[in-house]
Write a protein that holds these residues in place. Structure first.
Motif, PDB file in Angstrom:
ATOM      1  N   PHE A 172       0.831  -1.236  -0.120  1.00  0.00           N
ATOM      2  CA  PHE A 172      -0.168  -0.549  -0.518  1.00  0.00           C
ATOM      3  C   PHE A 172       0.898   1.750  -0.114  1.00  0.00           C
ATOM      4  O   PHE A 172       1.870   0.867   0.429  1.00  0.00           O
TER       5      PHE A 172
ATOM      6  N   GLY B 267      -1.075   6.127  -3.967  1.00  0.00           N
ATOM      7  CA  GLY B 267      -0.749   5.451  -5.317  1.00  0.00           C
ATOM      8  C   GLY B 267      -2.145   4.517  -6.191  1.00  0.00           C
ATOM      9  O   GLY B 267      -2.722   4.287  -5.077  1.00  0.00           O
TER      10      GLY B 267
ATOM     11  N   TYR C  57      -0.502  -0.257  -6.778  1.00  0.00           N
ATOM     12  CA  TYR C  57      -0.849  -1.166  -6.210  1.00  0.00           C
ATOM     13  C   TYR C  57      -1.817  -2.265  -6.128  1.00  0.00           C
ATOM     14  O   TYR C  57      -2.498  -2.878  -5.398  1.00  0.00           O
ATOM     15  N   ALA C  58      -2.434  -1.076  -6.287  1.00  0.00           N
ATOM     16  CA  ALA C  58      -4.669  -1.012  -6.733  1.00  0.00           C
ATOM     17  C   ALA C  58      -4.813  -1.741  -7.870  1.00  0.00           C
ATOM     18  O   ALA C  58      -5.694  -3.159  -7.814  1.00  0.00           O
ATOM     19  N   TRP C  59      -4.044  -2.308  -8.503  1.00  0.00           N
ATOM     20  CA  TRP C  59      -4.029  -2.548 -10.001  1.00  0.00           C
ATOM     21  C   TRP C  59      -3.912  -4.644 -10.006  1.00  0.00           C
ATOM     22  O   TRP C  59      -4.034  -5.756 -10.457  1.00  0.00           O
TER      23      TRP C  59
ATOM     24  N   THR D  54      -4.211  -6.987  -7.092  1.00  0.00           N
ATOM     25  CA  THR D  54      -5.370  -7.967  -7.696  1.00  0.00           C
ATOM     26  C   THR D  54      -5.979  -8.289  -8.728  1.00  0.00           C
ATOM     27  O   THR D  54      -6.417  -9.387  -8.915  1.00  0.00           O
ATOM     28  N   PRO D  55      -6.709  -7.448  -9.649  1.00  0.00           N
ATOM     29  CA  PRO D  55      -7.276  -7.147 -10.653  1.00  0.00           C
ATOM     30  C   PRO D  55      -6.564  -7.896 -11.336  1.00  0.00           C
ATOM     31  O   PRO D  55      -7.050  -8.838 -12.279  1.00  0.00           O
TER      32      PRO D  55
ATOM     33  N   ILE E 117     -11.583 -28.200 -24.235  1.00  0.00           N
ATOM     34  CA  ILE E 117     -13.580 -28.429 -24.505  1.00  0.00           C
ATOM     35  C   ILE E 117     -13.107 -28.531 -26.706  1.00  0.00           C
ATOM     36  O   ILE E 117     -13.837 -29.682 -27.235  1.00  0.00           O
TER      37      ILE E 117
ATOM     38  N   LYS F 286     -14.543 -32.134 -28.773  1.00  0.00           N
ATOM     39  CA  LYS F 286     -15.311 -32.120 -29.310  1.00  0.00           C
ATOM     40  C   LYS F 286     -14.733 -32.571 -30.868  1.00  0.00           C
ATOM     41  O   LYS F 286     -15.700 -32.441 -31.720  1.00  0.00           O
TER      42      LYS F 286
END
Lengths: 263, 365
Positions: free
Chosen positions: B82, B86, B89-91, B93-94, B112, B116
């Motif tokens: 953190f 900023g 850092y927020a990106w 996890t996504p 698949i 098939k």
């Protein structure tokens, strides 16, 4: 000093009467304060007698129907405003809660009816009635410690406004509002004046510095990005689970049907 | 089996001339599965169409590979700590979610398509058996089990029966005890007052804030409240988790509405009744913060309607009526702490709470 004590909050609008008052103050204080005059000027003027008079006019047309001709209150319509202070007026009027749209469980935030200037005049008028808490000057009131603000917020505010400052339910249709749109001054004023059902957090309980710490924490909480991607209201696992259940599950269901349908 | 598809002949598995697929078919047949149709998707190998399918599978696996590498790299090197204000850092996890999701999607699609488009077409029929087990089978199984019991001779050897019980039962307890025993805690110490009936407050203990500072009456505005703790060592820690108290300063007009107390804890002595009748200090009232329903912190104070709310199950207490419950599942009022101010002008408790705080328990009077 007397001038700033009488009018601690700022005003960007110069008025001729304000300049007169300033000249008078300078005359009394002497030349020493001349160097600080431009600064202290911003804190003055707003509580000049002209503001009080203008505020009284606005009050008579916009507020007196519920709060009474002299703000003494009318039973079952509006409470007395004597002694609530400029802080309370600024909170209620600048957040659009007053004037009230209708009598309901609690006043709600809406676009403000009065300009900043008019709000200040109303505040000056109510302040002149019986004193009460007043806001410090400036629009940015975040001169505090973030970590201390977080601790104080969790102890004093989070029980009603929730950890994410998104608000929560109270009894009988009342609620603690989300702080999403609240400005520094509004949060400060709310703590000082205890609007509606919110308890009062006077300066002896939360010092001005502690209040600014709390505001700093709330505003940084709002500004921070959600580390998990989408915040989904930032209200915790219940809405997150609901989104997974309603959207995620339905998407997977249709994907399964689509794959099976292709064979 | 009278299925028309079933070939009449059975395969001789020892015949060296039987090809492998015939053995596969025979194996399935012996398990009750009949392969009735079996044909390759692409009878002529190397056609344009077959190449196209191969390429799309390869593409899916390539996506999986790239996304997998991206995941590993991001997990190892992306800035995740953190930083105030900023965004990088927020990106973290996504991006992990996206890359891992893409990798799984790619390999899933590849499997698949492979199954098939490339695996041979096959139609197999398996007969379904109806009803319960074969009665003969059931009878034989029952006889086997009963015979085993008889073989031990436990029925005609009562000594062994008792010995088995006496020997095995303590062993069972020995296994259960460490698992369950840790959950049982004796609430009553051999001496002193049970923690169930006492908190950190007693006569003369100061009411302090979370940071340990004592409080004067002038420090709480009318219509305000403060969460207070016992001013003793460890008073604000979990050791005294039952002690948090709400110190409320009623507005003058509200304080006038408070009637003298008429209800008391069932076993209160005359002395305790007198204490409770004079528990407030002026317009300052101290009530336990612990909800009497399930022990949540009931601290949502509505200073105009004078309700104290508990957020967990919406219990509501009337502050002007000694915190009597008026809504929700709570049945007992929040206990009141008798308070006064000491010689230095700080709030102190006049005694401990006069009844057990928090939810009911079985031996509560």
């Amino acid at each position: 000093m007397t001038a700033s004590a009488a009018a601690p909050w700022g005003d960007r609008f110069r008025r001729s009467s304000g300049i007169l008052a300033l000249l008078l103050a300078l005359g009394v204080m002497g030349g020493f304060y001349a160097a600080f005059a431009p600064k202290s000027y911003a804190e003055e003027g707003s509580s000049s007698s002209a503001d009080v008079t203008d505020g009284q006019k606005l009050f008579a047309t916009g507020c007196a129907s519920c709060h009474g001709r002299n703000a003494q209150g009318i039973k079952d319509r509006g409470p007395s405003l004597v002694g609530v202070g400029a802080s309370s007026v600024e909170f209620q009027v600048s957040s659009g809660r007053m004037p009230l749209a209708r009598q309901e469980a609690q006043a709600q935030r809406k676009p403000p009816r009065y300009t900043d200037e008019e709000t200040k005049q109303l505040a000056a008028y109510v302040q002149s009635l019986g004193g009460g808490p007043q806001l410090p000057a400036g629009n940015v009131l975040r001169d505090g410690d973030l970590a201390q603000g977080g601790r104080l917020f969790r102890t004093n505010c989070a029980s009603c406004h929730s950890f994410s400052s998104n608000g929560g339910a109270l009894s009988s249709g009342k609620f603690a509002p989300s702080l999403e749109h609240a400005t520094d001054r509004q949060i400060y004023a709310a703590m000082q004046s205890g609007p509606q059902n919110m308890p009062v957090f006077g300066d002896a309980q939360l010092t001005p510095q502690e209040k600014q710490s709390i505001i700093k924490f709330v505003q940084s909480l709002k500004a921070e990005k959600d580390p998990g991607g989408m915040g989904i209201g930032r209200t915790g696992p219940v809405p997150e689970g609901l989104v997974i259940f309603l959207i995620g599950l339905v998407v997977l269901l249709f994907a399964a049907v689509w794959i099976a349908g292709k064979s | 089996m009278s299925d028309p598809h079933t070939p009449a002949t059975t395969v001789d598995v020892d015949d060296p001339n039987v090809d492998r697929f015939e053995l596969v078919r025979e194996g399935a047949r012996r398990d009750g599965v009949e392969i009735v149709h079996y044909a390759p998707r692409f009878p002529v190998p190397g056609t344009k169409e077959e190449k196209r399918v191969e390429r799309s599978i390869a593409l899916c696996l390539l996506i999986t590979g790239i996304a997998g590498i991206a995941f590993v790299v991001i997990y190892g090197f992306w800035q995740w700590e953190f930083v105030q204000g900023g965004t990088t850092y927020a990106w973290f996890t996504p991006l992990l979610g996206t890359t891992l999701g893409l990798a799984l999607l790619g390999i899933g699609a590849a499997i698949i398509i492979w199954a098939k488009k490339l695996l041979p077409e096959e139609v197999a029929i398996q007969d379904r058996h109806d009803g319960g087990s074969d009665p003969v089978e059931a009878k034989l199984t029952a006889a086997t089990i009963l015979n085993m019991v008889d073989e031990t001779g436990i029925r005609r050897r009562p000594l062994l029966k008792v010995a088995l019980l006496l020997g095995a039962a303590p062993l069972g307890v020995a296994i259960v005890e460490p698992l369950v025993g840790g959950l049982i805690k004796r609430p009553h110490p051999s001496h002193g007052v049970s923690p169930l009936f006492s908190t950190g407050f007693k006569e003369g203990v100061r009411l302090v804030r979370e940071d340990g500072t004592p409080i004067r009456p002038a420090e709480i505005s009318e219509g305000g409240l403060e969460t207070v703790f016992p001013g003793i060592p460890g008073g604000t820690t979990n050791e005294y988790a039952d002690s948090p108290t709400l110190l409320i300063h009623l507005r003058e007009a509200d304080a006038r509405q408070v009637q003298p107390r008429t209800t008391f804890p069932s076993k209160a002595t005359a002395e305790q009744r007198a204490l409770l009748s004079d528990a407030a200090h002026g317009a300052f009232y101290a009530y336990s913060k612990i909800c009497t329903h399930a022990g949540c912190p009931a601290s949502l104070y509505e200073q105009q309607t004078q309700r104290m709310l508990c957020p967990c199950h919406q219990s509501q207490f009337n502050v002007l009526d000694h915190c009597r419950p008026v809504f929700g599942p709570a049945t007992r009022p929040l206990p009141q702490l008798p308070i006064t101010v000491d010689g230095e002008g700080y709030f102190v408790a006049k005694s401990d709470y006069l009844e057990a705080i928090g939810p009911a328990f079985w031996e509560r009077p």
